[in-house]
Every structure is written in structure tokens, then in C-alpha cells.
Motif scaffolding. Structure first.
Motif, PDB file in Angstrom:
ATOM      1  N   MET A 287       0.833  -1.186   0.000  1.00  0.00           N
ATOM      2  CA  MET A 287       0.000   0.000   0.000  1.00  0.00           C
ATOM      3  C   MET A 287       0.880   1.253   0.000  1.00  0.00           C
ATOM      4  O   MET A 287       1.856   1.326   0.730  1.00  0.00           O
ATOM      5  CB  MET A 287      -0.891  -0.012   1.252  1.00  0.00           C
ATOM      6  CG  MET A 287      -1.852   1.114   1.287  1.00  0.00           C
ATOM      7  SD  MET A 287      -3.086   0.790   2.554  1.00  0.00           S
ATOM      8  CE  MET A 287      -3.188   2.384   3.274  1.00  0.00           C
ATOM      9  N   ARG A 288       0.539   2.217  -0.806  1.00  0.00           N
ATOM     10  CA  ARG A 288       1.335   3.438  -0.955  1.00  0.00           C
ATOM     11  C   ARG A 288       0.574   4.616  -0.354  1.00  0.00           C
ATOM     12  O   ARG A 288      -0.611   4.789  -0.603  1.00  0.00           O
ATOM     13  CB  ARG A 288       1.591   3.660  -2.439  1.00  0.00           C
ATOM     14  CG  ARG A 288       2.501   4.798  -2.769  1.00  0.00           C
ATOM     15  CD  ARG A 288       2.770   4.744  -4.273  1.00  0.00           C
ATOM     16  NE  ARG A 288       3.216   6.003  -4.783  1.00  0.00           N
ATOM     17  CZ  ARG A 288       4.487   6.349  -4.954  1.00  0.00           C
ATOM     18  NH1 ARG A 288       5.429   5.485  -4.653  1.00  0.00           N
ATOM     19  NH2 ARG A 288       4.820   7.521  -5.437  1.00  0.00           N
ATOM     20  N   GLU A 289       1.295   5.422   0.425  1.00  0.00           N
ATOM     21  CA  GLU A 289       0.726   6.627   1.030  1.00  0.00           C
ATOM     22  C   GLU A 289       1.568   7.821   0.619  1.00  0.00           C
ATOM     23  O   GLU A 289       2.705   7.669   0.173  1.00  0.00           O
ATOM     24  CB  GLU A 289       0.722   6.503   2.558  1.00  0.00           C
ATOM     25  CG  GLU A 289      -0.140   5.375   3.073  1.00  0.00           C
ATOM     26  CD  GLU A 289      -0.080   5.234   4.583  1.00  0.00           C
ATOM     27  OE1 GLU A 289       0.671   5.980   5.253  1.00  0.00           O
ATOM     28  OE2 GLU A 289      -0.779   4.357   5.101  1.00  0.00           O
ATOM     29  N   CYS A 290       1.011   9.025   0.795  1.00  0.00           N
ATOM     30  CA  CYS A 290       1.716  10.251   0.435  1.00  0.00           C
ATOM     31  C   CYS A 290       1.503  11.291   1.530  1.00  0.00           C
ATOM     32  O   CYS A 290       0.385  11.455   2.024  1.00  0.00           O
ATOM     33  CB  CYS A 290       1.201  10.768  -0.903  1.00  0.00           C
ATOM     34  SG  CYS A 290       2.057  12.251  -1.479  1.00  0.00           S
ATOM     35  N   TYR A 291       2.579  11.979   1.902  1.00  0.00           N
ATOM     36  CA  TYR A 291       2.513  13.012   2.931  1.00  0.00           C
ATOM     37  C   TYR A 291       3.254  14.259   2.489  1.00  0.00           C
ATOM     38  O   TYR A 291       4.274  14.188   1.807  1.00  0.00           O
ATOM     39  CB  TYR A 291       3.135  12.517   4.244  1.00  0.00           C
ATOM     40  CG  TYR A 291       2.257  11.534   4.954  1.00  0.00           C
ATOM     41  CD1 TYR A 291       1.351  11.961   5.922  1.00  0.00           C
ATOM     42  CD2 TYR A 291       2.298  10.181   4.651  1.00  0.00           C
ATOM     43  CE1 TYR A 291       0.527  11.064   6.566  1.00  0.00           C
ATOM     44  CE2 TYR A 291       1.475   9.277   5.283  1.00  0.00           C
ATOM     45  CZ  TYR A 291       0.596   9.721   6.246  1.00  0.00           C
ATOM     46  OH  TYR A 291      -0.236   8.834   6.874  1.00  0.00           O
ATOM     47  N   ARG A 292       2.736  15.402   2.905  1.00  0.00           N
ATOM     48  CA  ARG A 292       3.400  16.695   2.747  1.00  0.00           C
ATOM     49  C   ARG A 292       3.987  17.038   4.112  1.00  0.00           C
ATOM     50  O   ARG A 292       3.359  16.817   5.143  1.00  0.00           O
ATOM     51  CB  ARG A 292       2.395  17.766   2.337  1.00  0.00           C
ATOM     52  CG  ARG A 292       2.999  19.155   2.234  1.00  0.00           C
ATOM     53  CD  ARG A 292       1.928  20.161   1.785  1.00  0.00           C
ATOM     54  NE  ARG A 292       2.480  21.476   1.689  1.00  0.00           N
ATOM     55  CZ  ARG A 292       2.284  22.437   2.590  1.00  0.00           C
ATOM     56  NH1 ARG A 292       1.542  22.218   3.656  1.00  0.00           N
ATOM     57  NH2 ARG A 292       2.822  23.620   2.414  1.00  0.00           N
ATOM     58  N   PHE A 293       5.204  17.569   4.121  1.00  0.00           N
ATOM     59  CA  PHE A 293       5.819  17.956   5.389  1.00  0.00           C
ATOM     60  C   PHE A 293       6.432  19.343   5.290  1.00  0.00           C
ATOM     61  O   PHE A 293       6.862  19.779   4.221  1.00  0.00           O
ATOM     62  CB  PHE A 293       6.856  16.927   5.848  1.00  0.00           C
ATOM     63  CG  PHE A 293       7.987  16.682   4.873  1.00  0.00           C
ATOM     64  CD1 PHE A 293       9.132  17.460   4.902  1.00  0.00           C
ATOM     65  CD2 PHE A 293       7.907  15.650   3.952  1.00  0.00           C
ATOM     66  CE1 PHE A 293      10.182  17.223   4.027  1.00  0.00           C
ATOM     67  CE2 PHE A 293       8.943  15.397   3.074  1.00  0.00           C
ATOM     68  CZ  PHE A 293      10.088  16.189   3.104  1.00  0.00           C
TER      69      PHE A 293
ATOM     70  N   GLY B 265      10.152  21.917  14.740  1.00  0.00           N
ATOM     71  CA  GLY B 265       8.840  21.331  14.525  1.00  0.00           C
ATOM     72  C   GLY B 265       8.708  20.722  13.152  1.00  0.00           C
ATOM     73  O   GLY B 265       9.398  21.128  12.219  1.00  0.00           O
ATOM     74  N   VAL B 266       7.836  19.727  13.059  1.00  0.00           N
ATOM     75  CA  VAL B 266       7.546  19.082  11.775  1.00  0.00           C
ATOM     76  C   VAL B 266       6.038  18.968  11.627  1.00  0.00           C
ATOM     77  O   VAL B 266       5.378  18.390  12.490  1.00  0.00           O
ATOM     78  CB  VAL B 266       8.184  17.677  11.686  1.00  0.00           C
ATOM     79  CG1 VAL B 266       7.816  17.014  10.356  1.00  0.00           C
ATOM     80  CG2 VAL B 266       9.693  17.736  11.871  1.00  0.00           C
ATOM     81  N   GLU B 267       5.507  19.566  10.571  1.00  0.00           N
ATOM     82  CA  GLU B 267       4.102  19.365  10.206  1.00  0.00           C
ATOM     83  C   GLU B 267       4.095  18.205   9.220  1.00  0.00           C
ATOM     84  O   GLU B 267       4.867  18.191   8.262  1.00  0.00           O
ATOM     85  CB  GLU B 267       3.538  20.610   9.535  1.00  0.00           C
ATOM     86  CG  GLU B 267       3.500  21.835  10.417  1.00  0.00           C
ATOM     87  CD  GLU B 267       3.049  23.065   9.651  1.00  0.00           C
ATOM     88  OE1 GLU B 267       2.157  22.933   8.781  1.00  0.00           O
ATOM     89  OE2 GLU B 267       3.616  24.137   9.899  1.00  0.00           O
ATOM     90  N   TRP B 268       3.222  17.243   9.437  1.00  0.00           N
ATOM     91  CA  TRP B 268       3.175  16.021   8.628  1.00  0.00           C
ATOM     92  C   TRP B 268       1.707  15.747   8.333  1.00  0.00           C
ATOM     93  O   TRP B 268       0.953  15.379   9.219  1.00  0.00           O
ATOM     94  CB  TRP B 268       3.812  14.904   9.442  1.00  0.00           C
ATOM     95  CG  TRP B 268       3.948  13.579   8.780  1.00  0.00           C
ATOM     96  CD1 TRP B 268       3.115  12.521   8.939  1.00  0.00           C
ATOM     97  CD2 TRP B 268       4.981  13.129   7.910  1.00  0.00           C
ATOM     98  NE1 TRP B 268       3.563  11.445   8.210  1.00  0.00           N
ATOM     99  CE2 TRP B 268       4.721  11.794   7.571  1.00  0.00           C
ATOM    100  CE3 TRP B 268       6.118  13.753   7.363  1.00  0.00           C
ATOM    101  CZ2 TRP B 268       5.535  11.046   6.732  1.00  0.00           C
ATOM    102  CZ3 TRP B 268       6.936  13.004   6.529  1.00  0.00           C
ATOM    103  CH2 TRP B 268       6.650  11.669   6.220  1.00  0.00           C
ATOM    104  N   VAL B 269       1.282  15.969   7.081  1.00  0.00           N
ATOM    105  CA  VAL B 269      -0.128  15.905   6.734  1.00  0.00           C
ATOM    106  C   VAL B 269      -0.318  14.981   5.525  1.00  0.00           C
ATOM    107  O   VAL B 269       0.420  15.093   4.533  1.00  0.00           O
ATOM    108  CB  VAL B 269      -0.658  17.317   6.387  1.00  0.00           C
ATOM    109  CG1 VAL B 269      -2.125  17.278   5.999  1.00  0.00           C
ATOM    110  CG2 VAL B 269      -0.426  18.274   7.536  1.00  0.00           C
ATOM    111  N   ALA B 270      -1.313  14.113   5.598  1.00  0.00           N
ATOM    112  CA  ALA B 270      -1.628  13.247   4.466  1.00  0.00           C
ATOM    113  C   ALA B 270      -1.952  14.094   3.249  1.00  0.00           C
ATOM    114  O   ALA B 270      -2.608  15.126   3.355  1.00  0.00           O
ATOM    115  CB  ALA B 270      -2.789  12.325   4.811  1.00  0.00           C
ATOM    116  N   ALA B 271      -1.460  13.673   2.093  1.00  0.00           N
ATOM    117  CA  ALA B 271      -1.654  14.413   0.848  1.00  0.00           C
ATOM    118  C   ALA B 271      -2.216  13.480  -0.214  1.00  0.00           C
ATOM    119  O   ALA B 271      -2.312  12.270  -0.012  1.00  0.00           O
ATOM    120  CB  ALA B 271      -0.321  15.005   0.390  1.00  0.00           C
ATOM    121  N   GLY B 272      -2.545  14.044  -1.355  1.00  0.00           N
ATOM    122  CA  GLY B 272      -3.069  13.257  -2.472  1.00  0.00           C
ATOM    123  C   GLY B 272      -1.967  12.462  -3.154  1.00  0.00           C
ATOM    124  O   GLY B 272      -0.904  12.222  -2.590  1.00  0.00           O
TER     125      GLY B 272
END
Length: 90
Positions: free
Chosen positions: A1-7, A72-79
Motif C-alpha cells: 500500500m502506498r501513502e503520500c505526505y506533505r511535510f 517542529g515538523v508538520e506532517w499531513v496526508a496528501a493526495g
């Protein structure tokens, strides 16, 4: 399974080889994506791959390379992220 995140990483993260070190780490983990400096001194990127590899990158971003001081690190699920490999954007 593949996921994508913006940081987005804040702190002393420019001028300390953060982008190149991030790309090296991401490539070693088999991730796709990119990383770039932002005008406000932060570093932004997107990474796509397996959940385990992404979790390892996320942990690495909390510390960064030796000369960095991550606040700090912002880590948010992306398209979806299209492309292969991980690159440094200028």
C-alpha cells in the motif's frame, strides 16, 4: 500500500544540508518525492511510499542532519504524487 505526505520542517533547517540529507535518506528508503526551501526559512517536501518507510523518514525529520536544529515538523496526508525517485528542488 502506498501513502503520500506533505511535510514542513521549521527551525535551523536551511544552510545545513537539510534538503540534500533528506533526499539521501528518502532515496535510501525507496521513497518518491521532493524537498525544497521556503522563503520564510522552513523546508517543505512531499514523500510517497510504504507506511514503514514513511514512518522512518518522519522520525528522521524530527532530528535532521547533525548541523540542523529542528523545532517542529508538520506532517499531513496528501493526495497522489506522480514520478519516481526523490529530488531536491531549487
Amino acid at each position: 500500500m502506498r501513502e503520500c505526505y506533505r511535510f514542513i520542517v521549521s527551525g535551523r533547517v536551511q544552510g545545513v544540508f537539510f534538503r540534500q540529507s533528506t533526499a539521501d535518506k528518502a532515496n535510501s528508503l525507496g521513497l518518491d518525492g521532493w524537498v525544497r526551501n521556503l522563503p520564510d526559512g522552513r523546508v517543505e517536501g512531499m514523500a510517497a511510499g510504504t507506511p514503514g518507510a514513511l514512518a522512518e523518514l518522519r522520525g528522521w525529520l524530527d532530528e535532521g542532519p547533525p548541523a540542523a536544529r529542528v523545532e517542529g515538523v508538520e506532517w499531513v496526508a496528501a493526495g497522489e504524487l506522480h514520478g519516481t525517485g526523490f529530488e531536491v528542488k531549487r
